[in-house]
Design a protein around this motif. Structure first.
Motif, mmCIF file in Angstrom:
data_model
loop_
_atom_site.group_PDB
_atom_site.id
_atom_site.type_symbol
_atom_site.label_atom_id
_atom_site.label_comp_id
_atom_site.label_asym_id
_atom_site.label_seq_id
_atom_site.Cartn_x
_atom_site.Cartn_y
_atom_site.Cartn_z
ATOM 1 N N VAL A 133 6.379 8.673 -8.739
ATOM 2 C CA VAL A 133 5.537 9.372 -7.764
ATOM 3 C C VAL A 133 6.323 9.498 -6.470
ATOM 4 C CG1 VAL A 133 3.384 9.351 -6.469
ATOM 5 C CG2 VAL A 133 3.441 8.466 -8.807
ATOM 6 N N LEU A 134 6.612 10.724 -6.062
ATOM 7 C CA LEU A 134 7.325 10.968 -4.818
ATOM 8 C C LEU A 134 6.319 10.970 -3.681
ATOM 9 C CD1 LEU A 134 10.141 11.675 -3.640
ATOM 10 C CD2 LEU A 134 9.494 14.076 -3.852
ATOM 11 N N ALA A 135 6.210 9.838 -2.975
ATOM 12 C CA ALA A 135 5.187 9.714 -1.940
ATOM 13 C C ALA A 135 5.530 8.579 -0.991
ATOM 14 C CB ALA A 135 3.813 9.468 -2.558
ATOM 15 N N ASP A 136 5.012 8.676 0.210
ATOM 16 C CA ASP A 136 5.088 7.632 1.217
ATOM 17 C C ASP A 136 3.857 6.741 1.038
ATOM 18 O OD1 ASP A 136 4.856 6.203 3.744
ATOM 19 O OD2 ASP A 136 6.264 7.662 4.571
ATOM 20 N N ILE A 137 4.030 5.409 1.137
ATOM 21 C CA ILE A 137 2.877 4.518 0.939
ATOM 22 C C ILE A 137 1.836 4.692 2.032
ATOM 23 C CG2 ILE A 137 4.130 2.801 -0.408
ATOM 24 C CD1 ILE A 137 4.380 1.102 2.117
ATOM 25 N N ARG A 138 2.194 5.403 3.117
ATOM 26 C CA ARG A 138 1.219 5.718 4.157
ATOM 27 C C ARG A 138 0.402 6.961 3.812
ATOM 28 N NH1 ARG A 138 5.788 5.843 8.693
ATOM 29 N NH2 ARG A 138 6.755 6.872 6.900
ATOM 30 N N ASN A 139 0.772 7.612 2.715
ATOM 31 C CA ASN A 139 0.100 8.841 2.283
ATOM 32 C C ASN A 139 -1.100 8.486 1.406
ATOM 33 O OD1 ASN A 139 -0.469 11.269 0.609
ATOM 34 N ND2 ASN A 139 1.290 12.111 1.725
ATOM 35 N N PRO A 140 -2.236 9.160 1.577
ATOM 36 C CA PRO A 140 -3.419 8.877 0.731
ATOM 37 C C PRO A 140 -3.167 9.059 -0.758
ATOM 38 C CG PRO A 140 -4.037 10.205 2.640
ATOM 39 C CD PRO A 140 -2.537 10.146 2.637
ATOM 40 N N LEU A 141 -2.090 9.773 -1.124
ATOM 41 C CA LEU A 141 -1.792 9.983 -2.539
ATOM 42 C C LEU A 141 -1.626 8.668 -3.274
ATOM 43 C CD1 LEU A 141 -1.028 11.790 -4.959
ATOM 44 C CD2 LEU A 141 1.324 11.764 -4.110
ATOM 45 N N VAL A 142 -1.002 7.676 -2.611
ATOM 46 C CA VAL A 142 -0.776 6.387 -3.269
ATOM 47 C C VAL A 142 -2.108 5.736 -3.623
ATOM 48 C CG1 VAL A 142 0.172 4.067 -2.977
ATOM 49 C CG2 VAL A 142 1.454 6.055 -2.173
ATOM 50 N N GLY A 143 -3.097 5.849 -2.734
ATOM 51 C CA GLY A 143 -4.422 5.305 -3.033
ATOM 52 C C GLY A 143 -5.048 5.974 -4.237
ATOM 53 N N LYS A 144 -4.884 7.290 -4.343
ATOM 54 C CA LYS A 144 -5.423 8.021 -5.496
ATOM 55 C C LYS A 144 -4.751 7.571 -6.787
ATOM 56 C CE LYS A 144 -6.554 12.185 -2.809
ATOM 57 N NZ LYS A 144 -6.272 13.630 -2.630
ATOM 58 N N VAL A 145 -3.429 7.355 -6.714
ATOM 59 C CA VAL A 145 -2.697 6.898 -7.899
ATOM 60 C C VAL A 145 -3.212 5.532 -8.349
ATOM 61 C CG1 VAL A 145 -0.438 6.140 -8.753
ATOM 62 C CG2 VAL A 145 -0.617 8.239 -7.390
ATOM 63 N N ILE A 146 -3.362 4.605 -7.414
ATOM 64 C CA ILE A 146 -3.825 3.253 -7.761
ATOM 65 C C ILE A 146 -5.222 3.290 -8.371
ATOM 66 C CG2 ILE A 146 -4.519 1.026 -6.767
ATOM 67 C CD1 ILE A 146 -2.158 1.257 -4.847
ATOM 68 N N ARG A 147 -6.091 4.094 -7.786
ATOM 69 C CA ARG A 147 -7.478 4.165 -8.293
ATOM 70 C C ARG A 147 -7.556 4.912 -9.618
ATOM 71 N NH1 ARG A 147 -8.246 5.096 -2.740
ATOM 72 N NH2 ARG A 147 -8.264 7.349 -3.108
ATOM 73 N N ASN A 148 -6.936 6.097 -9.697
ATOM 74 C CA ASN A 148 -7.076 6.944 -10.879
ATOM 75 C C ASN A 148 -6.356 6.392 -12.097
ATOM 76 O OD1 ASN A 148 -8.550 8.664 -9.267
ATOM 77 N ND2 ASN A 148 -6.870 10.117 -8.931
ATOM 78 N N MET A 149 -5.287 5.632 -11.874
ATOM 79 C CA MET A 149 -4.513 5.095 -12.991
ATOM 80 C C MET A 149 -4.859 3.643 -13.280
ATOM 81 S SD MET A 149 -0.753 6.795 -12.452
ATOM 82 C CE MET A 149 -0.541 8.575 -12.367
ATOM 83 N N ASN A 150 -5.875 3.119 -12.595
ATOM 84 C CA ASN A 150 -6.329 1.740 -12.823
ATOM 85 C C ASN A 150 -5.192 0.725 -12.726
ATOM 86 O OD1 ASN A 150 -9.126 2.320 -13.320
ATOM 87 N ND2 ASN A 150 -8.531 3.131 -15.325
ATOM 88 N N VAL A 151 -4.419 0.841 -11.658
ATOM 89 C CA VAL A 151 -3.314 -0.100 -11.434
ATOM 90 C C VAL A 151 -3.883 -1.496 -11.215
ATOM 91 C CG1 VAL A 151 -1.458 -0.727 -9.842
ATOM 92 C CG2 VAL A 151 -1.804 1.683 -10.485
ATOM 93 N N ASP A 152 -3.336 -2.477 -11.930
ATOM 94 C CA ASP A 152 -3.810 -3.857 -11.755
ATOM 95 C C ASP A 152 -2.784 -4.742 -11.043
ATOM 96 O OD1 ASP A 152 -2.026 -4.994 -13.846
ATOM 97 O OD2 ASP A 152 -3.331 -3.906 -15.215
ATOM 98 N N THR A 153 -1.521 -4.315 -10.994
ATOM 99 C CA THR A 153 -0.477 -5.109 -10.354
ATOM 100 C C THR A 153 0.366 -4.214 -9.453
ATOM 101 O OG1 THR A 153 -0.371 -6.651 -12.220
ATOM 102 C CG2 THR A 153 1.522 -6.603 -10.726
#
Length: 365
Positions: free
Chosen positions: A71-91
């Motif tokens: 994922v080409l993104a800055d951790i300050r970008n809301p995209l990272v939050g969408k990735v964590i939520r939509n992909m059910n990241v656990d770690t």
């Protein structure tokens, strides 16, 4: 490898910890983050591995990452939050803090990337019900370096003097925000790895840069104690903490210490002692632009050194480094071909420069 636009050994007595189902790693275009993604992607027990960074990894790193998704993104970008939520990241493994301000940036930009970025990431983790573990790659820089330091810092200790380096300040703040996350979400395991200065021929670092000079400036009257970490052991500790490690804070370093003079000799160089007031200026004449690149905390380390107590790393994290401090130094020197023979004229030149700076007459015969 899919794209989205926007070495040590484990000891016995492992806890029964399930490996991640979906792991996300920040700082994936750099050595530690990228190779950690590679190792996690090779683990069949992990269903999905997501790599995140503000710039794409090299073609070689992309190939090594295999099935990992980038994922080409800055951790300050809301995209990272969408990735964590939509992909059910656990770690989540946060390994993207930078040690120096970007070339085109400033201290303000560095703090924004490091501290504000971590705040944003941890806030997302707090709100995501799927997250159950966060691992932070921190640094022994949080202990600082001073003449009053103990022989070894334990994890409960803090710097004996107020740290002055920008990176150390940032890591202390980031660790604090992670502990805050742990208090607000007691169901999330948080792990902090305080890595000793790392050496290796693939991972450029301050100690590696310092020791590659044939003439190495040192502080007159000081021979600091150094405890180092091989780049492969740094990766191994991160992998251990991600896959099966317990929560907590852990010092990570190789066995044993070497003095600065021993380290320079093992790397094939020669020390040039000088007063600390001349350390940077004369050092720049000896080492060139490399000396200018060192930060305040790196210069303090070359002045005083730092030792770490690693008992908890073995007993609780269950990790045993493969390389001792001396072995790591020797492997580094061998890996980049440091087999220099120090010439007499180099030493004479260095002595002349130091004496001239001190205003004394030079008599080189």
């Amino acid at each position: 490898m899919q794209w989205w636009l926007a070495g040590g050994r484990v000891t016995s007595g492992d806890r029964n910890v399930d490996p991640p189902s979906v792991a996300l790693v920040t700082g994936a275009s750099r050595f530690l983050g990228g190779y950690l993604v590679t190792r996690l992607a090779q683990n069949p027990d992990i269903d999905r591995v997501i790599a995140v960074d503000t710039q794409p990894p090299s073609k070689d790193m992309q190939r090594r990452m295999g099935r990992a998704e980038f994922v080409l993104a800055d951790i300050r970008n809301p995209l990272v939050g969408k990735v964590i939520r939509n992909m059910n990241v656990d770690t989540v493994v946060h390994a993207s803090a930078v040690t120096k301000a970007p070339k085109s940036g400033s201290r303000v930009a560095m703090k924004d990337m490091n501290v504000f970025g971590a705040m944003q990431l941890f806030a997302v983790c707090q709100k995501a019900p799927s997250v159950r573990k966060v691992v932070l790659r921190s640094s022994s820089a949080v202990y600082g370096s001073s003449a009053k330091d103990p022989a070894k810092f334990t994890e409960e200790m803090s710097a004996r003097h107020r740290v002055t380096g920008a990176f150390a300040h940032d890591m202390i703040e980031i660790e604090g925000y992670l502990r805050g996350l742990a208090r607000r979400r007691s169901d999330i395991d948080t792990t902090i790895l305080r890595l000793a200065p790392t050496v290796g021929h693939r991972l450029p670092g301050s100690v590696s840069s310092y020791l590659t000079s044939p003439l190495v400036p040192t502080v007159l009257g000081r021979d600091p104690r150094m405890q180092l970490l091989h780049e492969e052991d740094a990766l191994g500790a991160l992998e251990r903490a991600t896959v099966a490690g317990p929560p907590g804070t852990f010092n990570v370093a190789g066995d044993g210490i070497v003095t600065m003079s021993q380290a320079v000799r093992r790397a094939g160089g020669a020390t040039v002692p000088m007063p600390y007031s001349l350390f940077r200026t004369v050092g720049h004449a000896l080492m060139g632009s490399v000396m200018k690149s060192f930060t305040k905390e790196e210069l303090d380390y070359f002045h005083f050194g730092c030792g770490l107590d690693t008992a908890r790393m073995r007993s609780e994290l269950g990790f045993e480094p493969r390389w001792s401090t001396r072995d790591a130094l020797d492997d580094f020197a061998h890996g980049i071909g440091l087999t220099r023979v120090v010439r007499t004229e180099w030493i004479d030149k260095a002595e002349s420069m130091v004496l001239s700076a001190l205003g004394e007459k030079v008599d080189v015969r």
